[in-house]
Design a protein around this motif. Sequence first.
Motif, PDB file in Angstrom:
ATOM      1  N   PHE A   1       0.863  -1.189   0.000  1.00 12.00           N
ATOM      2  CA  PHE A   1       0.000   0.000   0.000  1.00 12.00           C
ATOM      3  C   PHE A   1       0.891   1.228   0.000  1.00 12.00           C
ATOM      4  O   PHE A   1       1.937   1.230   0.648  1.00 12.00           O
ATOM      5  CB  PHE A   1      -0.894   0.023   1.236  1.00 12.00           C
ATOM      6  N   THR A   2       0.458   2.250  -0.703  1.00 13.73           N
ATOM      7  CA  THR A   2       1.269   3.466  -0.666  1.00 13.73           C
ATOM      8  C   THR A   2       0.995   4.253   0.612  1.00 13.73           C
ATOM      9  O   THR A   2       1.803   5.033   1.059  1.00 13.73           O
ATOM     10  CB  THR A   2       0.973   4.365  -1.879  1.00 13.73           C
ATOM     11  N   ARG A   3      -0.173   4.023   1.183  1.00 11.96           N
ATOM     12  CA  ARG A   3      -0.523   4.705   2.414  1.00 11.96           C
ATOM     13  C   ARG A   3      -1.238   3.680   3.304  1.00 11.96           C
ATOM     14  O   ARG A   3      -1.958   2.822   2.795  1.00 11.96           O
ATOM     15  CB  ARG A   3      -1.471   5.857   2.099  1.00 11.96           C
ATOM     16  N   THR A   4      -1.035   3.720   4.594  1.00 11.29           N
ATOM     17  CA  THR A   4      -1.705   2.762   5.467  1.00 11.29           C
ATOM     18  C   THR A   4      -3.213   2.944   5.365  1.00 11.29           C
ATOM     19  O   THR A   4      -3.721   4.035   5.581  1.00 11.29           O
ATOM     20  CB  THR A   4      -1.276   2.986   6.926  1.00 11.29           C
ATOM     21  N   PRO A   5      -3.924   1.892   5.001  1.00  8.91           N
ATOM     22  CA  PRO A   5      -5.374   2.035   4.847  1.00  8.91           C
ATOM     23  C   PRO A   5      -6.078   2.196   6.187  1.00  8.91           C
ATOM     24  O   PRO A   5      -5.590   1.721   7.226  1.00  8.91           O
ATOM     25  CB  PRO A   5      -5.788   0.729   4.160  1.00  8.91           C
ATOM     26  N   LEU A   6      -7.217   2.875   6.156  1.00  5.67           N
ATOM     27  CA  LEU A   6      -8.066   2.971   7.338  1.00  5.67           C
ATOM     28  C   LEU A   6      -9.314   2.149   7.077  1.00  5.67           C
ATOM     29  O   LEU A   6      -9.852   2.159   5.979  1.00  5.67           O
ATOM     30  CB  LEU A   6      -8.475   4.421   7.594  1.00  5.67           C
ATOM     31  N   VAL A   7      -9.784   1.435   8.075  1.00  3.34           N
ATOM     32  CA  VAL A   7     -10.933   0.552   7.892  1.00  3.34           C
ATOM     33  C   VAL A   7     -12.126   1.102   8.653  1.00  3.34           C
ATOM     34  O   VAL A   7     -12.039   1.375   9.848  1.00  3.34           O
ATOM     35  CB  VAL A   7     -10.600  -0.870   8.372  1.00  3.34           C
ATOM     36  N   HIS A   8     -13.240   1.300   7.929  1.00  2.00           N
ATOM     37  CA  HIS A   8     -14.455   1.802   8.571  1.00  2.00           C
ATOM     38  C   HIS A   8     -15.568   0.781   8.594  1.00  2.00           C
ATOM     39  O   HIS A   8     -16.621   1.030   9.153  1.00  2.00           O
ATOM     40  CB  HIS A   8     -14.971   3.035   7.814  1.00  2.00           C
ATOM     41  N   GLU A   9     -15.357  -0.342   7.903  1.00  2.00           N
ATOM     42  CA  GLU A   9     -16.476  -1.241   7.637  1.00  2.00           C
ATOM     43  C   GLU A   9     -16.245  -2.613   8.251  1.00  2.00           C
ATOM     44  O   GLU A   9     -15.124  -3.021   8.507  1.00  2.00           O
ATOM     45  CB  GLU A   9     -16.624  -1.439   6.109  1.00  2.00           C
ATOM     46  N   GLU A  10     -17.361  -3.338   8.417  1.00  2.00           N
ATOM     47  CA  GLU A  10     -17.264  -4.751   8.733  1.00  2.00           C
ATOM     48  C   GLU A  10     -16.671  -5.478   7.518  1.00  2.00           C
ATOM     49  O   GLU A  10     -16.668  -4.938   6.412  1.00  2.00           O
ATOM     50  CB  GLU A  10     -18.668  -5.324   8.996  1.00  2.00           C
ATOM     51  N   ALA A  11     -16.228  -6.715   7.732  1.00  2.00           N
ATOM     52  CA  ALA A  11     -15.783  -7.519   6.596  1.00  2.00           C
ATOM     53  C   ALA A  11     -16.997  -7.864   5.742  1.00  2.00           C
ATOM     54  O   ALA A  11     -18.120  -7.942   6.246  1.00  2.00           O
ATOM     55  CB  ALA A  11     -15.108  -8.795   7.094  1.00  2.00           C
ATOM     56  N   TYR A  12     -16.770  -8.069   4.470  1.00  2.00           N
ATOM     57  CA  TYR A  12     -17.797  -8.532   3.526  1.00  2.00           C
ATOM     58  C   TYR A  12     -19.004  -7.606   3.470  1.00  2.00           C
ATOM     59  O   TYR A  12     -20.130  -8.018   3.692  1.00  2.00           O
ATOM     60  CB  TYR A  12     -18.281  -9.953   3.861  1.00  2.00           C
ATOM     61  N   ASP A  13     -18.758  -6.343   3.227  1.00  2.00           N
ATOM     62  CA  ASP A  13     -19.883  -5.425   3.071  1.00  2.00           C
ATOM     63  C   ASP A  13     -20.232  -5.338   1.595  1.00  2.00           C
ATOM     64  O   ASP A  13     -19.575  -4.658   0.821  1.00  2.00           O
ATOM     65  CB  ASP A  13     -19.490  -4.053   3.629  1.00  2.00           C
TER      66      ASP A  13
END
Lengths: 549, 334
Positions: free
Chosen positions: A521-533
């Motif tokens: 990744f070029t930037r650390t991702p941020l996660v806002h969602e449950e898995a499998y949305d």
Amino acid sequence: MKNEVIPNDLAGGRDYLRSGTGLRSWLLTTDHKRIGLLYLISITVFFAVGGIAATLMRLELATPSLDLFLGDSYNKLFTLHGVVMVWLFLIPSIPTVLGNFVLPLMLGARDLAFPRLNLASWYVFNAGAAFTLWAMVSGGVDTGWTFYTPYSSTYTNSHVILMAAGVFITGFSSIFTGINFIATTHKLRAPGLHWMRLPLFVWSLYATSLILVLATPVLATALLLIAAERLFGVGIFDPALGGDPLFFQHLFWFYSHPAVYIMILPGMGVVSEVVATFSRRRIFGYAVVAFSSMAIAVLGFLVWGHHMFVSGQSVYAGVVFSLLSFLVAVPSAVKVFNWCTTLIKGNMRLDTPMLYALGFIGLFTIGGLTGLFLAALAVDVHVHGTYFIVAHFHYIMVGGMVMGYLGGIHYWWPKISGRMYHEWWGRISAIIIFLGFNLTFFPQFLMGYLGMPRRYSHYPEEFQPYHLLSTAGATILGVGYLLPLIYLGWSAFKGRRAGPNPWGATGLEWSTHSPPGKTNFTRTPLVHEEAYDFSEAPEEKEANRAGRD
Amino acid sequence: MNDIDSSGSTGGPAGARPWLQVLPEAASAEAGRTDALFFALTAASAFITGVVLFLVFYAFLTRHRVKPQASGPRQERRNWFLEGGWILATLAVFLFFFAWGAKLYIDLNQPRPNPVEIGVVARQWMWEFHYPNGYRSHNELVVPAGEPVRLSMVSEDVIHSLFVPAFRMKQDVLPGRYRQMRFTPTRSGAYHLFCNEYCGTWHPSMRGVVRVLPPDEWSEWLDARRDGDFAGEGRRLFLQQGCSGCHTPGSPIRAPDLAGIFGRLVPVGAERRLVEADESYLRDSMLLPLKDIASGYAPVMPSYEGVLSEAQVMALVDYLKQLRRSDAVVEDAP
């Protein structure tokens, strides 16, 4: 996934396959993706070795008499087949290839927690494998992959020490991988990716890693004790030296039963990913499926005695181990029910990975249910050590794990290679493998109940029709395994470009390039969602992403 | 082994065989019970597999979409009722089969009244059977129909396993300790006997035949072999190996009188714990004499480990079994 959007540019414009060329850049790499590919090459070779041994055995068994081999050569073949398939293919298969490649991507990490340890594990694995192959070419081992004492420790004249050394060394690579996965899952999750948002594949790898770290040392102990008895005459297992032959079986199965779950849990994880993606639906009962992996890992340590119902342990021990074996089957059954419910609630597409996943569900169901026959004490007294159990564990190991492995390879192939394979060839070979597998192994249930013992190179005539069916099926299965080698190899160079997310899947690994850049990744991702949305169609999702950018 | 009338001298069921045999013959009282459980499990498994297949095909028929589309809510509602339901239902079905299997297994291992006792010595790669009158046969086990049989088995080298598919019975045969196998044959005939634990080069050749004879024929068959070469071996060994020097009433060294010892409860150790003088006890007393000292006696018995083979030990045990009908009454030690 409406996570932080990752800009579609690779650092330096190169993906991981092209950043650095030459043998040196591969053999000294610490990139988890390249190490995954190194493992892919190693275990493909060992799968071929084990497969050739299986083919030769099936040829010998086509007739009741001994025609192709001497008795000893056949015994060495089934030992080789077992050792290579268990330790050099099944145990490393999904964790070291797919796990290595996908785990950091799924977590939004740049690499595993200990990249050098990861590379070391590949070298240690190959060193162990070299010992095993050395044992093979210097004359072979005829103990069976189970190394039962006192045959292995005192009586056989074959190269037990070399083979045991190979397995012993390979064990360290398992432990390295386990430690690495556990540390990575604990420490390198992207911000917002808390435990109940992890993809189910990560849960299954985590459970597998716990078993790898906790069980493998017991196997190492058992093998060292065999070596001590064989080399120095220390009386441990041979009653003639004052030892106890059953003691070895306890040690061996204390490792090898949990090892069965090392061999199936990652496959279950792949199936959860594939079923969710190709049903476009969150896995029904996410938490239950996640915790069932952990329940299997824990309960799996308490059932080793079910391999010894007729070996002379006490009746009470038999009853307790039988009860625990029935209990460990509950979480597996729960997974199957949850997958089926997901299918019914979702929108199904039958791409190649999904065919493998559905094949897994069917074959694992049969393999699991026949496990109940073996857990039911009185039935086990009859079918223990016959072809019934050979069929049972091949339904789990080959029908389950190999199907899961191939499904996972096809599912993540666009991410690994950046290109699409030929979809129709994929579907055809998945169907050939499914049919060939059933023709090979279903007759073995029948001849097992009829009383055909395993590890027989020649046998009474009434079993021949079943052996012939089985050999015919093995031929078809062999063709089915060769096809992916050809069309996947071809697609790696000539296939259509895949793009970041060809399946419209969720999960961080699909939010970066195919193939990914060296640092994922070029930037650390941020996660806002449950898995499998999957609450939006893929186009809406793209639109939303663009809007947010 | 050539004087028993049978068409199937190569082992296996005698008579015409169908070109494809599906189920093994059932020739013991235990076989039918195991089969019943097996068929119940098969029915339950077929049902569950059918349900899974139905669900997959139903999903395919009703939910198959060529074009990917939005599907389902953002967050799945947790359905604890459904999850809990199938966990409990699965558990109930599993426990039912567990209990059934365990019941049969416990029954299999229950001692039966007055069994025909036959000793088994396994070695690479043959089976040796010791009959009550001292006769021995090789690779051929002859048993009476309708009477409970108890095999006491020991190996002289590696682990073997005695498997008779027609009886649905098997038991591993270990070196260094006796293991029992109990069954009641019900149908006359000849059946396979396999070694079922891998034991080296000729493991698949370590097969034999089990012949089930009607009880009167069996007694005749056995009586005809009373004066065989083997019958007196146990007695010869008892004299040659010096057993008789001590284990005879009135001998200078005080040792338990062995007449009638087999099957009795014997007090051992200072605490006078009672153990049954079965095959295992007698074997261990010869090879590991310090394990259980008969109460009231000095631990002076020498070990015969490495001196006597398992076959010789079994011959001695056979001899001691014959002494059991002797009218000599052994008094308990003081």
